[in-house]
Design a protein around this motif. Sequence first.
Motif, PDB file in Angstrom:
ATOM      1  N   ALA A   1       8.711  -1.520  -7.639  1.00 42.88           N
ATOM      2  CA  ALA A   1       7.635  -0.959  -8.400  1.00 42.88           C
ATOM      3  C   ALA A   1       6.694  -0.295  -7.522  1.00 42.88           C
ATOM      4  O   ALA A   1       6.206   1.062  -7.913  1.00 42.88           O
ATOM      5  CB  ALA A   1       6.610  -2.123  -9.185  1.00 42.88           C
ATOM      6  N   ALA A   2       6.476  -0.587  -6.170  1.00 46.65           N
ATOM      7  CA  ALA A   2       5.719   0.198  -5.179  1.00 46.65           C
ATOM      8  C   ALA A   2       6.333   1.539  -5.081  1.00 46.65           C
ATOM      9  O   ALA A   2       5.961   2.424  -4.908  1.00 46.65           O
ATOM     10  CB  ALA A   2       5.310  -0.633  -3.976  1.00 46.65           C
ATOM     11  N   LYS A   3       7.506   1.468  -4.643  1.00 49.56           N
ATOM     12  CA  LYS A   3       8.404   2.777  -4.401  1.00 49.56           C
ATOM     13  C   LYS A   3       8.384   3.873  -5.727  1.00 49.56           C
ATOM     14  O   LYS A   3       8.253   4.744  -5.347  1.00 49.56           O
ATOM     15  CB  LYS A   3       9.945   2.216  -4.177  1.00 49.56           C
ATOM     16  CG  LYS A   3       9.973   1.544  -2.818  1.00 49.56           C
ATOM     17  CD  LYS A   3      11.436   1.424  -2.643  1.00 49.56           C
ATOM     18  CE  LYS A   3      11.854   0.720  -0.940  1.00 49.56           C
ATOM     19  NZ  LYS A   3      13.187   0.400  -1.081  1.00 49.56           N
ATOM     20  N   LEU A   4       8.304   2.875  -6.979  1.00 50.12           N
ATOM     21  CA  LEU A   4       8.483   3.887  -7.943  1.00 50.12           C
ATOM     22  C   LEU A   4       7.191   4.617  -8.092  1.00 50.12           C
ATOM     23  O   LEU A   4       7.070   5.809  -8.398  1.00 50.12           O
ATOM     24  CB  LEU A   4       8.818   3.147  -9.283  1.00 50.12           C
ATOM     25  CG  LEU A   4       8.856   4.061 -10.437  1.00 50.12           C
ATOM     26  CD1 LEU A   4      10.381   4.517 -10.619  1.00 50.12           C
ATOM     27  CD2 LEU A   4       8.592   3.136 -11.814  1.00 50.12           C
ATOM     28  N   VAL A   5       6.162   3.928  -8.066  1.00 53.83           N
ATOM     29  CA  VAL A   5       4.650   4.658  -8.413  1.00 53.83           C
ATOM     30  C   VAL A   5       4.591   5.787  -7.148  1.00 53.83           C
ATOM     31  O   VAL A   5       3.657   6.651  -7.442  1.00 53.83           O
ATOM     32  CB  VAL A   5       3.582   3.544  -8.426  1.00 53.83           C
ATOM     33  CG1 VAL A   5       3.865   2.705  -9.591  1.00 53.83           C
ATOM     34  CG2 VAL A   5       3.270   2.988  -6.990  1.00 53.83           C
ATOM     35  N   SER A   6       4.974   5.465  -6.063  1.00 52.19           N
ATOM     36  CA  SER A   6       4.698   6.431  -4.824  1.00 52.19           C
ATOM     37  C   SER A   6       5.798   7.795  -4.972  1.00 52.19           C
ATOM     38  O   SER A   6       5.303   8.859  -4.525  1.00 52.19           O
ATOM     39  CB  SER A   6       4.979   5.825  -3.611  1.00 52.19           C
ATOM     40  OG  SER A   6       6.301   5.436  -3.461  1.00 52.19           O
ATOM     41  N   LEU A   7       6.876   7.527  -5.770  1.00 51.65           N
ATOM     42  CA  LEU A   7       7.478   8.766  -6.000  1.00 51.65           C
ATOM     43  C   LEU A   7       7.211   9.393  -7.382  1.00 51.65           C
ATOM     44  O   LEU A   7       7.674  10.385  -7.626  1.00 51.65           O
ATOM     45  CB  LEU A   7       8.960   8.287  -6.048  1.00 51.65           C
ATOM     46  CG  LEU A   7       9.761   7.691  -4.839  1.00 51.65           C
ATOM     47  CD1 LEU A   7      11.174   6.962  -4.922  1.00 51.65           C
ATOM     48  CD2 LEU A   7       9.704   8.534  -3.628  1.00 51.65           C
ATOM     49  N   GLY A   8       6.493   8.691  -8.093  1.00 51.57           N
ATOM     50  CA  GLY A   8       6.301   9.305  -9.436  1.00 51.57           C
ATOM     51  C   GLY A   8       7.440   9.195 -10.555  1.00 51.57           C
ATOM     52  O   GLY A   8       7.362   9.952 -11.362  1.00 51.57           O
ATOM     53  N   GLY A   9       8.207   8.237 -10.351  1.00 54.01           N
ATOM     54  CA  GLY A   9       9.130   8.075 -11.485  1.00 54.01           C
ATOM     55  C   GLY A   9      10.218   8.553 -11.265  1.00 54.01           C
ATOM     56  O   GLY A   9      11.313   8.816 -12.242  1.00 54.01           O
ATOM     57  N   LYS A  17       0.817  -1.041   0.045  1.00 56.60           N
ATOM     58  CA  LYS A  17      -0.139   0.005   0.097  1.00 56.60           C
ATOM     59  C   LYS A  17       0.895   1.138  -0.137  1.00 56.60           C
ATOM     60  O   LYS A  17       1.681   1.515   0.914  1.00 56.60           O
ATOM     61  CB  LYS A  17      -0.978   0.036   1.301  1.00 56.60           C
ATOM     62  CG  LYS A  17      -1.915  -1.219   1.455  1.00 56.60           C
ATOM     63  CD  LYS A  17      -2.791  -1.503   0.140  1.00 56.60           C
ATOM     64  CE  LYS A  17      -3.868  -2.538   0.000  1.00 56.60           C
ATOM     65  NZ  LYS A  17      -4.689  -2.533  -0.945  1.00 56.60           N
ATOM     66  N   VAL A  18       0.708   2.219  -0.947  1.00 54.61           N
ATOM     67  CA  VAL A  18       1.374   3.108  -1.267  1.00 54.61           C
ATOM     68  C   VAL A  18       0.753   4.426  -1.635  1.00 54.61           C
ATOM     69  O   VAL A  18      -0.748   4.266  -2.129  1.00 54.61           O
ATOM     70  CB  VAL A  18       2.561   3.165  -2.053  1.00 54.61           C
ATOM     71  CG1 VAL A  18       3.571   2.250  -1.688  1.00 54.61           C
ATOM     72  CG2 VAL A  18       2.141   3.025  -3.645  1.00 54.61           C
ATOM     73  N   GLU A  19       1.072   5.606  -1.374  1.00 53.13           N
ATOM     74  CA  GLU A  19       0.178   6.652  -2.029  1.00 53.13           C
ATOM     75  C   GLU A  19       0.655   6.791  -3.422  1.00 53.13           C
ATOM     76  O   GLU A  19       1.887   7.183  -3.793  1.00 53.13           O
ATOM     77  CB  GLU A  19       0.482   8.075  -1.238  1.00 53.13           C
ATOM     78  CG  GLU A  19      -0.314   9.270  -1.648  1.00 53.13           C
ATOM     79  CD  GLU A  19      -0.265  10.490  -0.777  1.00 53.13           C
ATOM     80  OE1 GLU A  19      -0.712  11.546  -1.301  1.00 53.13           O
ATOM     81  OE2 GLU A  19       0.348  10.350   0.161  1.00 53.13           O
ATOM     82  N   LEU A  20      -0.303   6.647  -4.355  1.00 52.57           N
ATOM     83  CA  LEU A  20       0.100   6.633  -5.800  1.00 52.57           C
ATOM     84  C   LEU A  20       0.166   8.167  -6.290  1.00 52.57           C
ATOM     85  O   LEU A  20      -0.536   9.128  -6.183  1.00 52.57           O
ATOM     86  CB  LEU A  20      -1.038   6.205  -6.722  1.00 52.57           C
ATOM     87  CG  LEU A  20      -1.063   6.174  -8.246  1.00 52.57           C
ATOM     88  CD1 LEU A  20       0.017   5.176  -8.555  1.00 52.57           C
ATOM     89  CD2 LEU A  20      -2.110   5.673  -8.839  1.00 52.57           C
ATOM     90  N   VAL A  21       1.489   8.247  -7.082  1.00 50.24           N
ATOM     91  CA  VAL A  21       1.817   9.337  -7.578  1.00 50.24           C
ATOM     92  C   VAL A  21       1.676   9.320  -9.056  1.00 50.24           C
ATOM     93  O   VAL A  21       0.878  10.180  -9.830  1.00 50.24           O
ATOM     94  CB  VAL A  21       3.135  10.058  -7.155  1.00 50.24           C
ATOM     95  CG1 VAL A  21       3.731  11.065  -8.140  1.00 50.24           C
ATOM     96  CG2 VAL A  21       3.263  10.367  -5.857  1.00 50.24           C
ATOM     97  N   SER A  22       2.159   8.242  -9.878  1.00 51.33           N
ATOM     98  CA  SER A  22       2.220   7.922 -11.254  1.00 51.33           C
ATOM     99  C   SER A  22       2.656   6.427 -11.379  1.00 51.33           C
ATOM    100  O   SER A  22       3.396   5.960 -10.727  1.00 51.33           O
ATOM    101  CB  SER A  22       2.964   8.813 -12.137  1.00 51.33           C
ATOM    102  OG  SER A  22       3.180   8.446 -13.158  1.00 51.33           O
TER     103      SER A  22
END
Length: 292
Positions: free
Chosen positions: A284-292, A246-251
Motif C-alpha cells: 500500500a505504501a508503494k502504491l500511494v507513492s506511485l499514485g496508483g 514514510k513515503v512521498e504521497l502522490v495519491s
Amino acid sequence: MTTASPSVVVFGSLHYDIMVHGPARPRKGETVTGDRWHPKCGGKGGNQAVSAAKTGIRTSMIGAVADDEFGRALAENLCRNSVDHRFVKIVDGVGSGMSVAIFDSEGDYGAVIVSGSNLTLGQSDVSGAAELFTGNGVLVLQNEVLEHANVSAARAMKSAGGRVILNAAPARPLSAELAKLVDIIVVNAIEAEQFADVAVVDTLRGALNAAKLLAEKFPVAVVTAGGDGVACATNQGEEFSIEPIKVELVSTHGAGDEFTGVLAAELAKGAVIEEALQAANLAAAKLVSLGG
C-alpha cells in the motif's frame, strides 16, 4: 474438495472509474476547475483481485458487468492482469458499475459510486462458481454488493473449509449471519469508528484500541490508519501495531484495496497474520507513492 494450489477468490464489485484532478474538492453548490482526468478500471473487488494476482497467487473474480464499453474494459483489465474472470457475468437491462472520483492537490479524494450491474450478484453466481470455493482458498468480500450476496459467498467458502476476509467498506450495518462467517475484518479509521462505536480513531494507539473492540466480535480485526500505520487484534488476545512506512504521497486512491488484496494473497500462501500485514502495508505504501 481441495484444489492442488492455494487461491484467492474475490466476490464483489467492478466499477469503471473516472478520475478527475483539481486544486480542491468542490463544496455544495461550488464549481471547481480541474486540470486533468483519466479513466481507470476499479471497484473494490476488481482492484483487490488485481492486487492479489500481482503477487503470483491464483486469483479468480466473481462479479457482474453490462454489455457496454465500461463492462468490456473491466473484463479486459482482469484478463490483462491474469485474473480468472470466467465467472464475471454479463447482464442486461442495467449499466456496468461506475464511479467518479475527485482528487485534490494533496492527493486525497471523494467519490460517487453508481453500483449498476454489481447489485445483480446473488446465490446463483455463487452456485455457478462452486469450483472456486476450496479448503485452501481465501475469499475476499466488500460492501459494494448486496448483503445477501456476501452471505451466500461467505457460506460457500466456510462450508468448503476456506477463510473469509471482509473489507467492510463502505461502512454499513452487518447482519449477525454475515458477521459469524467472517474470519478477518479489515476497516479503515473512519469505518472502525462506526463498527467499534468509538468517537475518534486518529492515532495508531486509537486504531489498536478499535481493533481490540472489534476482536470481541471477529476472530481477527485489522484497522488501517493511513499514514499512522496498521493495528491488529485477535479474539485470542494477540495484539500488535505496524508503524507507517514514510513515503512521498502522490495519491491515496486504491491504497485500501491494494492492502486487502495483498493481505489475502499472503495468507493464502501460508503467511501468518503479522507477516501478511507487513507485506500488505509495504504494498500500500508503494502504491500511494506511485499514485496508483
